[in-house]
Design a protein around this motif. Structure first.
Motif, PDB file in Angstrom:
ATOM      1  N   GLU A 173       0.820  -1.210   0.000  1.00  0.00           N
ATOM      2  CA  GLU A 173       0.000   0.000   0.000  1.00  0.00           C
ATOM      3  C   GLU A 173       0.858   1.266   0.000  1.00  0.00           C
ATOM      4  OE1 GLU A 173      -0.052  -1.570   4.358  1.00  0.00           O
ATOM      5  OE2 GLU A 173      -0.028  -2.376   2.311  1.00  0.00           O
ATOM      6  N   VAL A 174       2.015   1.194   0.667  1.00  0.00           N
ATOM      7  CA  VAL A 174       2.932   2.337   0.670  1.00  0.00           C
ATOM      8  C   VAL A 174       3.534   2.522  -0.717  1.00  0.00           C
ATOM      9  CG1 VAL A 174       5.071   3.281   1.635  1.00  0.00           C
ATOM     10  CG2 VAL A 174       3.460   2.065   3.121  1.00  0.00           C
ATOM     11  N   GLN A 184       0.997   3.987  -3.169  1.00  0.00           N
ATOM     12  CA  GLN A 184       0.815   5.424  -2.947  1.00  0.00           C
ATOM     13  C   GLN A 184       2.018   6.209  -3.450  1.00  0.00           C
ATOM     14  OE1 GLN A 184      -2.094   6.894  -1.607  1.00  0.00           O
ATOM     15  NE2 GLN A 184      -1.086   8.672  -2.521  1.00  0.00           N
ATOM     16  N   ASP A 200       8.114   5.666   3.084  1.00  0.00           N
ATOM     17  CA  ASP A 200       7.244   6.031   4.210  1.00  0.00           C
ATOM     18  C   ASP A 200       7.283   7.535   4.462  1.00  0.00           C
ATOM     19  OD1 ASP A 200       6.218   3.443   5.119  1.00  0.00           O
ATOM     20  OD2 ASP A 200       8.290   2.989   5.602  1.00  0.00           O
ATOM     21  N   THR A 238       5.398   9.408   1.508  1.00  0.00           N
ATOM     22  CA  THR A 238       3.934   9.300   1.539  1.00  0.00           C
ATOM     23  C   THR A 238       3.332   9.848   2.825  1.00  0.00           C
ATOM     24  OG1 THR A 238       4.118   7.022   2.380  1.00  0.00           O
ATOM     25  CG2 THR A 238       3.896   7.303  -0.008  1.00  0.00           C
ATOM     26  N   ARG A 266       3.746   8.821   5.936  1.00  0.00           N
ATOM     27  CA  ARG A 266       3.513   7.864   7.024  1.00  0.00           C
ATOM     28  C   ARG A 266       4.517   8.030   8.150  1.00  0.00           C
ATOM     29  NH1 ARG A 266       1.258   5.821   2.601  1.00  0.00           N
ATOM     30  NH2 ARG A 266      -0.500   4.375   2.769  1.00  0.00           N
ATOM     31  N   VAL A 267       5.665   8.581   7.820  1.00  0.00           N
ATOM     32  CA  VAL A 267       6.678   8.937   8.817  1.00  0.00           C
ATOM     33  C   VAL A 267       6.937  10.431   8.682  1.00  0.00           C
ATOM     34  CG1 VAL A 267       9.087   8.677   9.522  1.00  0.00           C
ATOM     35  CG2 VAL A 267       7.763   6.660   8.849  1.00  0.00           C
TER      36      VAL A 267
END
Length: 232
Positions: A104-105, A108, A183, A186, A188-189
């Motif tokens: 999924e990462v 994206q 990460d 996108t 997420r981090v």
């Protein structure tokens, strides 16, 4: 482009990101991020991997070491920025292949890149869960079939470097190991803001966000002290 050896680790000293990218693209190099931790804890195996390839100063510790060796104009080049600079400078003329991260990462990441860089040629991509020899063989066949100009591998060290060397033997291209850069890209981090980065305090920001990193960050201080006493 010249290099200096610190604790047996060869670290290249680019004067700019553009110079590093041009050199890596022209000579189809494998780009390996070098920081204080990798220098401080270098083993024979990790040294060999870095020294066979193009180790660049990803962290402030590597910059300190190069300056201690008399290099004046060296710049810190975070890997999580470098791969995007490579794309920005070459997406109209080069082709790309992405490996790594959760599906999924990665999905994206590809979507974001196609939005941000219209017309970018991402030939193919796959997640970082390569668990068997058959999966690795299938990836190798895919790479050799598509023949990308640039391959990004986000799998963490030393796994990504080992994989890049294997792929490089079968298909010459420019490769870069990205760690957790997908990460970051996108969202997420969360990465440190511009002020922290420009003042070489990104390590402090990460420590504030993750206090458990103190055991790792202590090594940066230890590395700095060893440099001052010419231990390397």
């Amino acid at each position: 482009m010249f290099s200096k050896v610190v604790n047996g680790v060869k670290v290249y000293a680019p004067t700019s990101r553009e110079a590093l990218i041009e050199y890596a693209i022209k000579y189809q190099k494998i780009l390996v991020a070098v920081n204080a931790e990798k220098i401080l804890h270098a083993s024979d195996k990790s040294r060999d991997i870095i020294n066979r390839n193009l180790g660049y100063p990803d962290g402030i510790g590597a910059v300190w070491a190069l300056k201690k060796r008399g290099v004046k104009d060296v710049v810190k080049i975070p890997g999580c920025e470098l791969w995007l600079d490579i794309i920005k400078q070459n997406y109209k003329s080069k082709t790309f292949y992405l490996i790594g991260g959760k599906q999924e990462v990665l999905d994206q990441t590809v979507l974001n890149l196609k939005t941000e860089y219209p017309g970018i040629k991402i030939l193919n991509y796959r997640n970082g869960y390569i668990k068997t020899e058959d999966e690795e063989l299938a990836l190798t066949k895919d790479i050799t079939a598509y023949k990308p100009d640039v391959v990004f591998v986000a799998a963490g060290s030393p796994k990504q470097e080992i994989l890049m060397e294997k792929l490089h033997q079968k298909h010459k291209a420019t490769y870069q190991g990205l760690g957790g850069s997908f990460d970051v890209y996108t969202g997420r981090v969360v990465r440190a803001s511009k002020w922290w980065v420009e003042n070489n305090l990104e390590w402090a920001f990460r420590l504030l966000k993750e206090p458990s990193r103190i055991k790792r960050q202590i090594h940066l201080i230890r590395f700095y002290i060893l440099l001052q006493f010419n231990a390397y």
